[in-house]
Design a protein around this motif. Structure first.
Motif, PDB file in Angstrom:
ATOM      1  N   GLN A   1       0.841  -1.208   0.000  1.00 25.03           N
ATOM      2  CA  GLN A   1       0.000   0.000   0.000  1.00 25.03           C
ATOM      3  C   GLN A   1       0.873   1.255   0.000  1.00 25.03           C
ATOM      4  OE1 GLN A   1      -2.203  -1.059   3.523  1.00 25.03           O
ATOM      5  NE2 GLN A   1      -4.003  -1.713   2.362  1.00 25.03           N
ATOM      6  N   LEU A   2       1.961   1.214   0.773  1.00 19.73           N
ATOM      7  CA  LEU A   2       2.853   2.374   0.828  1.00 19.73           C
ATOM      8  C   LEU A   2       3.557   2.582  -0.510  1.00 19.73           C
ATOM      9  CD1 LEU A   2       4.273   1.820   4.429  1.00 19.73           C
ATOM     10  CD2 LEU A   2       2.874   3.766   3.669  1.00 19.73           C
ATOM     11  N   VAL A   3       3.998   1.469  -1.124  1.00 20.20           N
ATOM     12  CA  VAL A   3       4.640   1.573  -2.437  1.00 20.20           C
ATOM     13  C   VAL A   3       3.689   2.222  -3.437  1.00 20.20           C
ATOM     14  CG1 VAL A   3       5.417   0.217  -4.429  1.00 20.20           C
ATOM     15  CG2 VAL A   3       6.261  -0.342  -2.138  1.00 20.20           C
ATOM     16  N   GLU A   4       2.448   1.779  -3.434  1.00 21.93           N
ATOM     17  CA  GLU A   4       1.477   2.334  -4.386  1.00 21.93           C
ATOM     18  C   GLU A   4       1.235   3.820  -4.138  1.00 21.93           C
ATOM     19  OE1 GLU A   4      -1.886  -0.352  -4.242  1.00 21.93           O
ATOM     20  OE2 GLU A   4      -0.675  -1.941  -5.154  1.00 21.93           O
ATOM     21  N   ALA A   5       1.044   4.185  -2.876  1.00 23.48           N
ATOM     22  CA  ALA A   5       0.767   5.594  -2.555  1.00 23.48           C
ATOM     23  C   ALA A   5       1.959   6.479  -2.929  1.00 23.48           C
ATOM     24  CB  ALA A   5       0.439   5.736  -1.068  1.00 23.48           C
ATOM     25  N   LEU A   6       3.167   6.007  -2.645  1.00 21.13           N
ATOM     26  CA  LEU A   6       4.353   6.843  -2.872  1.00 21.13           C
ATOM     27  C   LEU A   6       4.702   6.946  -4.352  1.00 21.13           C
ATOM     28  CD1 LEU A   6       6.449   5.651   0.196  1.00 21.13           C
ATOM     29  CD2 LEU A   6       5.351   7.882  -0.126  1.00 21.13           C
TER      30      LEU A   6
ATOM     31  N   GLN B   1       2.645   6.738  -6.777  1.00 17.69           N
ATOM     32  CA  GLN B   1       1.631   7.632  -7.369  1.00 17.69           C
ATOM     33  C   GLN B   1       1.968   9.102  -7.163  1.00 17.69           C
ATOM     34  OE1 GLN B   1      -2.394   6.781  -6.117  1.00 17.69           O
ATOM     35  NE2 GLN B   1      -2.363   4.810  -7.168  1.00 17.69           N
ATOM     36  N   LYS B   2       2.661   9.407  -6.069  1.00 16.87           N
ATOM     37  CA  LYS B   2       3.021  10.795  -5.788  1.00 16.87           C
ATOM     38  C   LYS B   2       4.388  11.151  -6.386  1.00 16.87           C
ATOM     39  CE  LYS B   2      -0.493  12.140  -3.225  1.00 16.87           C
ATOM     40  NZ  LYS B   2      -1.366  13.268  -3.579  1.00 16.87           N
ATOM     41  N   GLY B   3       4.920  10.298  -7.262  1.00 15.48           N
ATOM     42  CA  GLY B   3       6.147  10.651  -7.966  1.00 15.48           C
ATOM     43  C   GLY B   3       7.430  10.176  -7.299  1.00 15.48           C
ATOM     44  N   PHE B   4       7.331   9.387  -6.236  1.00 14.66           N
ATOM     45  CA  PHE B   4       8.534   8.850  -5.609  1.00 14.66           C
ATOM     46  C   PHE B   4       8.969   7.565  -6.310  1.00 14.66           C
ATOM     47  CE2 PHE B   4       6.939  11.739  -2.505  1.00 14.66           C
ATOM     48  CZ  PHE B   4       8.061  12.208  -1.846  1.00 14.66           C
ATOM     49  N   VAL B   5      10.288   7.370  -6.401  1.00 15.03           N
ATOM     50  CA  VAL B   5      10.848   6.183  -7.044  1.00 15.03           C
ATOM     51  C   VAL B   5      11.396   5.251  -5.970  1.00 15.03           C
ATOM     52  CG1 VAL B   5      12.694   5.342  -8.554  1.00 15.03           C
ATOM     53  CG2 VAL B   5      11.403   7.400  -9.177  1.00 15.03           C
TER      54      VAL B   5
ATOM     55  N   GLU C   1       9.957   8.076 -14.571  1.00 16.50           N
ATOM     56  CA  GLU C   1       8.673   8.614 -15.031  1.00 16.50           C
ATOM     57  C   GLU C   1       7.598   7.558 -15.229  1.00 16.50           C
ATOM     58  OE1 GLU C   1       9.857  11.116 -18.292  1.00 16.50           O
ATOM     59  OE2 GLU C   1      11.058  12.282 -16.857  1.00 16.50           O
ATOM     60  N   ILE C   2       7.991   6.318 -15.497  1.00 17.76           N
ATOM     61  CA  ILE C   2       6.971   5.308 -15.805  1.00 17.76           C
ATOM     62  C   ILE C   2       6.989   4.131 -14.829  1.00 17.76           C
ATOM     63  CG2 ILE C   2       6.093   3.738 -17.590  1.00 17.76           C
ATOM     64  CD1 ILE C   2       7.554   5.722 -19.605  1.00 17.76           C
ATOM     65  N   LYS C   3       8.127   3.443 -14.749  1.00 13.65           N
ATOM     66  CA  LYS C   3       8.177   2.230 -13.930  1.00 13.65           C
ATOM     67  C   LYS C   3       8.052   2.517 -12.440  1.00 13.65           C
ATOM     68  CE  LYS C   3      11.109  -1.160 -14.507  1.00 13.65           C
ATOM     69  NZ  LYS C   3      12.487  -1.760 -14.573  1.00 13.65           N
ATOM     70  N   LYS C   4       8.776   3.502 -11.957  1.00 15.95           N
ATOM     71  CA  LYS C   4       8.770   3.927 -10.550  1.00 15.95           C
ATOM     72  C   LYS C   4       9.362   2.898  -9.580  1.00 15.95           C
ATOM     73  CE  LYS C   4       5.962   7.518 -11.464  1.00 15.95           C
ATOM     74  NZ  LYS C   4       6.389   8.909 -11.359  1.00 15.95           N
ATOM     75  N   ARG C   5       9.557   1.667 -10.049  1.00 16.79           N
ATOM     76  CA  ARG C   5      10.086   0.627  -9.167  1.00 16.79           C
ATOM     77  C   ARG C   5      11.108  -0.199  -9.941  1.00 16.79           C
ATOM     78  NH1 ARG C   5       5.725  -3.080  -6.472  1.00 16.79           N
ATOM     79  NH2 ARG C   5       7.324  -3.042  -4.859  1.00 16.79           N
ATOM     80  N   PRO C   6      12.183  -0.652  -9.280  1.00 13.85           N
ATOM     81  CA  PRO C   6      13.137  -1.535  -9.952  1.00 13.85           C
ATOM     82  C   PRO C   6      12.471  -2.853 -10.362  1.00 13.85           C
ATOM     83  CG  PRO C   6      14.021  -0.721  -7.857  1.00 13.85           C
ATOM     84  CD  PRO C   6      12.582  -0.343  -7.904  1.00 13.85           C
TER      85      PRO C   6
END
Lengths: 277, 277
Positions: free
Chosen positions: A70-75, A77-81, B57-62
């Motif tokens: 849930q935290l990964v999804e929320a963050l 979505q707010k532009g955090f990688v 910009e797209i993946k956001k996750r490794p």
């Protein structure tokens, strides 16, 4: 009404995740107490088995994993990688956090040899990545990691030798927006977890100096901002904010348990339920 | 055409995730080679920067985190329950896996003190949970963990000191269905990752005895079944199957990179891209 649980009963009720009221009950006689214990233990065992059944048939994942997602999804979505960095770190990077012999955290560090240890925090790795990302990305740079950290702490009701940390950072924002941004990020995390009625308090952290803590009865999260006295060590000059949360503590408050062990990595508990039932 | 890359050039091309063909190129003269190196390095740097931009910009996750989530979804849909167990384990539980002084794996274990080490595998913790879950759940018991394991290995192209393991187990199935079930589970994992053209090979594992390996050029996964000579130690008598995969190796094959470091936990790479570009 002055007879309370025996130590052994108290321990068992704690294991079984009895709530505060149940753990504080008092009785007229030992007989009453022991009868009440048997009933309460039975109730809690039945509740635990139901919860394990629910895990098996519906949830499929412990709350710790669900919260992480849930935290990964929320963050994101707010532009955090999201980043994933080593849990084994060098003595040098710890020293750059000012964690060396004299430091209160130093004695809590697990050493693998005289050069390497298990990370007691995520910050040194994020500082390292910042330095490279400043060359590669435009500001503000927003990264976070969720991962295991390690501290030799007395295994009390609030501490775990291995716990799951979220560290959320934004580097290169306008200096006059830091305080407001920290409050926004704290709110984002607390909303995602589903905890309300928390406080933001100014404190003094052993590592970070002045910090803004997120508190609800216990410390849930701790934040810092830069320019900061550690930044020099890492070659960072831009303003930044960072905020860290212990996921097991967040779960403890969210699920209203007294027992942090029960929600963390464990062989005695599965998703909050003691397995010797 | 017998002039190949210098060692330094070769190392840099490996870091930049050059493919096998690029790493094997030969030239007429040193001048040709050095000109080709400059061009190729530039191309790979540009490609790396684009990939980092895509991450931002797209993946956001490794990919490592995305793969973990895909596996969690596939496995929970098939009735498997995720567990999260400690990464610090006891010397005793390692001994119960027959990993003691004489054992090939023993010298690869990271010790924290004379009683505790970092887990080199997930199996001992899953054995421990099995024993309790057999009392609490009906058979078959299907659990899995995805988490960091630790081995002191030469940091070669195929090995990492800390890597991400998936271990997937089913306990209490009919004995005559084990082989077929293992093949189904291997297929489920490989389909989820998106790898085709792999082989299932019979081998002899240092820990598990006879095992079925999943191979595509390199070993991707290794399986075992019980009744097994280790079961006695853990009080297990039911038939079982188990299969373990290294997530970084799965990614290596899926993303066709030669460089396992680049896809794992790292401070030098972010999601496959070297950061000193």
């Amino acid at each position: 009404m002055d007879i309370s649980w025996t130590l052994i009963q108290k321990q068992r009720l704690h294991e079984l995740n009895a709530n505060e009221t149940q753990q504080g009950m008092c009785f007229e006689s030992q007989e009453d107490r022991n009868r009440a214990f048997q009933e309460l233990e039975h109730q809690l065992v039945v509740k635990g088995k139901l919860r394990l059944q629910e895990l098996r048939e519906i949830k499929k994942r412990p709350s710790l994993c669900i919260l992480e997602q849930q935290l990964v999804e929320a963050l994101t979505q707010k532009g955090f990688v999201q980043v994933v960095t080593p849990t084994i770190i060098s003595k040098g990077s710890l020293a750059k956090m000012s964690v060396s012999n004299e430091h209160p955290l130093f004695s809590q560090v697990f050493w693998l040899d005289n050069k390497r240890c298990l990370r007691p925090m995520l910050a040194p790795n994020l500082y390292t990545l910042w330095k490279d990302l400043l060359r590669l990305w435009e500001k503000p740079i927003r990264i976070f990691e969720i991962g295991t950290c390690y501290r030799k702490e007395s295994q009390g009701a609030l501490h775990l030798n291995e716990f799951t940390m979220l560290n959320l950072t934004e580097l290169g924002l306008p200096e006059d927006q830091r305080q407001q941004r920290l409050e926004e990020l704290a709110t984002l995390v607390m909303d995602t977890v589903g905890i309300t009625d928390y406080q933001l308090e100014m404190t003094n952290s052993v590592v970070y100096g002045d910090a803004l803590d997120v508190v609800k009865g216990i410390e849930l999260g701790s934040s810092a901002m830069g320019p900061h006295f550690l930044d020099d060590q890492w070659g960072i000059i831009d303003p930044w904010v960072g905020i860290g949360f212990g996921l097991e503590r967040l779960l403890m408050i969210k699920e209203e348990t007294q027992n942090v062990q029960s929600v963390g990595r464990s062989l005695s508990y599965l998703d909050g339920v003691r397995l010797n039932i």
